[in-house]
Design a protein around this motif. Structure first.
Motif, short mmCIF file in Angstrom:
data_model
loop_
_atom_site.label_atom_id
_atom_site.label_comp_id
_atom_site.label_asym_id
_atom_site.label_seq_id
_atom_site.Cartn_x
_atom_site.Cartn_y
_atom_site.Cartn_z
N GLY A 97 51.65 -75.84 83.55
CA GLY A 97 51.35 -75.08 82.35
C GLY A 97 51.28 -73.58 82.57
O GLY A 97 51.29 -72.82 81.60
N ARG A 98 51.24 -73.14 83.83
CA ARG A 98 51.09 -71.70 84.08
C ARG A 98 52.25 -71.09 84.86
O ARG A 98 52.45 -69.87 84.82
CB ARG A 98 49.80 -71.43 84.84
CG ARG A 98 49.69 -72.19 86.15
CD ARG A 98 48.34 -71.98 86.83
NE ARG A 98 48.24 -72.75 88.05
CZ ARG A 98 48.76 -72.36 89.22
NH1 ARG A 98 49.42 -71.22 89.28
NH2 ARG A 98 48.62 -73.12 90.30
N VAL A 99 53.03 -71.89 85.60
CA VAL A 99 54.08 -71.30 86.42
C VAL A 99 55.24 -72.28 86.57
O VAL A 99 55.07 -73.51 86.54
CB VAL A 99 53.53 -70.92 87.82
CG1 VAL A 99 53.12 -72.16 88.61
CG2 VAL A 99 54.55 -70.09 88.60
N LEU A 100 56.42 -71.69 86.72
CA LEU A 100 57.65 -72.44 87.00
C LEU A 100 58.12 -72.04 88.40
O LEU A 100 58.24 -70.85 88.70
CB LEU A 100 58.74 -72.12 85.97
CG LEU A 100 60.17 -72.58 86.29
CD1 LEU A 100 60.27 -74.09 86.26
CD2 LEU A 100 61.17 -71.95 85.33
N MET A 101 58.40 -73.02 89.24
CA MET A 101 58.92 -72.76 90.58
C MET A 101 60.24 -73.50 90.75
O MET A 101 60.33 -74.69 90.45
CB MET A 101 57.93 -73.20 91.66
CG MET A 101 58.43 -72.95 93.08
SD MET A 101 57.18 -73.27 94.35
CE MET A 101 56.95 -75.03 94.14
N THR A 102 61.25 -72.78 91.21
CA THR A 102 62.57 -73.38 91.43
C THR A 102 62.97 -73.19 92.89
O THR A 102 62.62 -72.18 93.52
CB THR A 102 63.63 -72.76 90.52
OG1 THR A 102 63.65 -71.33 90.71
CG2 THR A 102 63.34 -73.06 89.06
N LEU A 103 63.73 -74.13 93.39
CA LEU A 103 64.22 -74.10 94.77
C LEU A 103 65.71 -74.39 94.75
O LEU A 103 66.14 -75.45 94.29
CB LEU A 103 63.48 -75.13 95.62
CG LEU A 103 63.97 -75.33 97.06
CD1 LEU A 103 63.78 -74.05 97.88
CD2 LEU A 103 63.25 -76.50 97.72
N ARG A 104 66.51 -73.46 95.25
CA ARG A 104 67.97 -73.63 95.28
C ARG A 104 68.51 -73.09 96.60
O ARG A 104 67.82 -72.36 97.31
CB ARG A 104 68.64 -72.93 94.09
CG ARG A 104 68.31 -71.44 93.99
CD ARG A 104 68.76 -70.86 92.67
NE ARG A 104 68.30 -69.48 92.48
CZ ARG A 104 69.06 -68.41 92.69
NH1 ARG A 104 70.32 -68.56 93.08
NH2 ARG A 104 68.58 -67.20 92.48
N PHE A 105 69.78 -73.44 96.89
CA PHE A 105 70.35 -73.08 98.18
C PHE A 105 71.71 -72.41 98.05
O PHE A 105 72.41 -72.25 99.04
CB PHE A 105 70.47 -74.34 99.05
CG PHE A 105 69.16 -75.01 99.31
CD1 PHE A 105 68.38 -74.64 100.39
CD2 PHE A 105 68.69 -76.01 98.46
CE1 PHE A 105 67.16 -75.25 100.63
CE2 PHE A 105 67.48 -76.63 98.69
CZ PHE A 105 66.71 -76.24 99.78
#
Length: 320
Positions: A97-105
Motif C-alpha cells: 500500500g505504500r511502495v512499489l518495488m520492481t526487479l529487472r535485468f
C-alpha cells in the motif's frame, strides 16, 4: 542500478549511489540488474524482501504470484519488451500500500515510459504507479503487434505478386516469416504473464487499491483480451503466408521437373535410333577423317554443356 521515485517529486527519479541518505517517501523503487549493495539498500528502503532471480523465473504459478502479509509478489518469467531478438528476461514486482518495488535485468522501453510519466502525472499511491507501469507495458506490446502486422502486409504483397518468384527469394521470405513468428511468440509469452498479474490483482483487490486504479486495471484487462484476439489473427496470417510460400516453392519445383521430364523424353528417340543405326552402316565418312575421333569427343562434351548452360540460364540449376 537502483532508481528511486519519490512521492510528490515531479523532477524525476533519482539514481541511488553509495553514501546517499534514505529517501523520504519512496513510491517506486526500481532495481535494474542490481548488485548486493543495491539489493540491500532497496530492502532497507522498502522493508520488503527483494526476490532472487530464481524466484521470478520459477514456472510454478504459486511461486510467481502470491501474497505475503500486506505485500503482493508478482513476476513475469518471460518479459519481452524489445525487438532486438534478445532472449526474454524475467521481471519481478512487489507492491504494498505504500511502495512499489520492481526487479529487472534488461533495458525496458516500458519501464522508461512509465518513469517519464512520473514527471507529467502525480502518483497518488503505489497502486497508481503499478497501473501506470502495466499500462505502459501493454501499450508498447500493442505497438509491437501493430508493427508485426504492418510487416506482414508488406510480406504478403511480396508473396502474392503476378511475377514468378524463384526458390532463393521464396526461401528469404520463409526466413522473414520465421523472424516475425519469433517476435510474436516472445510478445505472446510476455502478455500472458501480464494478463495473469492483472487478473490476480483484480481478484485480490487489496484495501489500499483505489477505485480509480481498479477501473484502470479493468480497462487493461479488456485491452489484453483484445490483443489476444489480435494475436490469433497474426498467428493465422503467419501460418497462411508460410503455407503459401511452401506452395509456391512446390509449384516452382514441379515446373522444373516438368521441363526436365519433357527434355528427357524428347531425347529418348534419338538415343534409340543412334544405338540401332549409328554404327551399323558400311559407309561412314567420319571413319576416314584424321580428326574424327577428337571431333566426336568435342561434340559429346558440347552436347553435355549446352543443356547445363540452358538450365543455368533459366535458373533451374541453382545451389540455393
Amino acid at each position: 542500478m537502483l532508481i528511486i521515485h519519490e512521492h510528490g517529486n515531479l523532477t524525476g527519479p533519482v539514481q541511488w549511489t553509495a553514501g546517499m541518505g534514505k529517501p523520504n517517501a519512496p513510491i517506486w523503487v526500481d532495481l535494474f540488474d542490481p548488485n548486493e549493495d543495491e539489493r540491500r539498500c532497496a530492502a532497507e528502503i522498502t522493508g520488503l524482501r527483494v526476490p532472487e532471480r530464481s524466484d521470478i523465473v520459477n514456472l510454478a504459478l504459486s511461486s510467481r504470484i502470491r501474497t505475503d502479509d500486506d505485500a503482493m509478489y508478482l513476476s513475469i518469467p518471460y518479459f519481452a519488451d524489445t525487438d532486438n531478438g534478445h532472449y526474454p528476461g524475467p521481471v519481478g514486482i512487489v507492491v504494498t500500500g505504500r511502495v512499489l518495488m520492481t526487479l529487472r535485468f534488461a533495458e525496458s522501453p516500458a519501464f522508461k515510459l512509465a518513469s517519464d510519466s512520473c514527471r507529467e502525472h502525480h502518483w497518488e499511491s503505489s497502486a497508481d504507479a503499478l497501473a501506470t507501469l502495466i499500462e505502459a507495458i501493454v501499450n508498447l506490446a500493442a505497438q509491437r503487434m501493430e508493427d508485426v502486422s504492418a510487416e506482414l502486409k508488406k510480406l504478403s504483397d511480396r508473396v502474392f505478386t503476378p511475377e514468378r518468384l524463384g526458390t532463393p527469394l521464396l526461401r528469404d521470405i520463409m526466413l522473414e516469416i520465421g523472424r516475425l513468428e519469433g517476435l510474436q511468440a516472445r510478445n505472446r509469452s510476455s502478455m500472458l504473464g501480464v494478463q495473469r498479474i492483472v487478473s490476480f490483482v483484480r481478484a485480490k483487490k487489496p484495501e489500499w487499491m483505489s477505485e480509480n486504479v481498479e477501473v484502470r486495471l479493468r480497462v487493461v484487462d479488456h485491452d489484453l483480451r483484445t490483443l489476444d484476439e489480435f494475436d490469433d489473427q497474426l498467428t493465422n496470417k503467419l501460418q497462411f503466408l508460410l503455407d503459401a510460400t511452401l506452395g509456391f516453392i512446390s509449384t516452382d519445383q514441379n515446373h522444373v521437373m516438368k521441363v526436365l521430364t519433357v527434355a528427357s523424353v524428347a531425347t529418348i528417340p534419338p538415343i534409340i535410333l543412334a544405338g540401332i543405326w549409328g554404327m551399323n552402316f558400311k559407309d561412314m565418312p567420319e571413319l576416314s577423317m584424321p580428326y574424327g575421333y577428337p571431333i566426336a569427343l568435342g561434340v559429346i562434351i558440347l552436347s553435355t554443356l549446352l543443356p547445363v548452360w540452358f538450365f543455368k540460364w533459366r535458373g533451374w540449376w541453382s545451389g540455393d
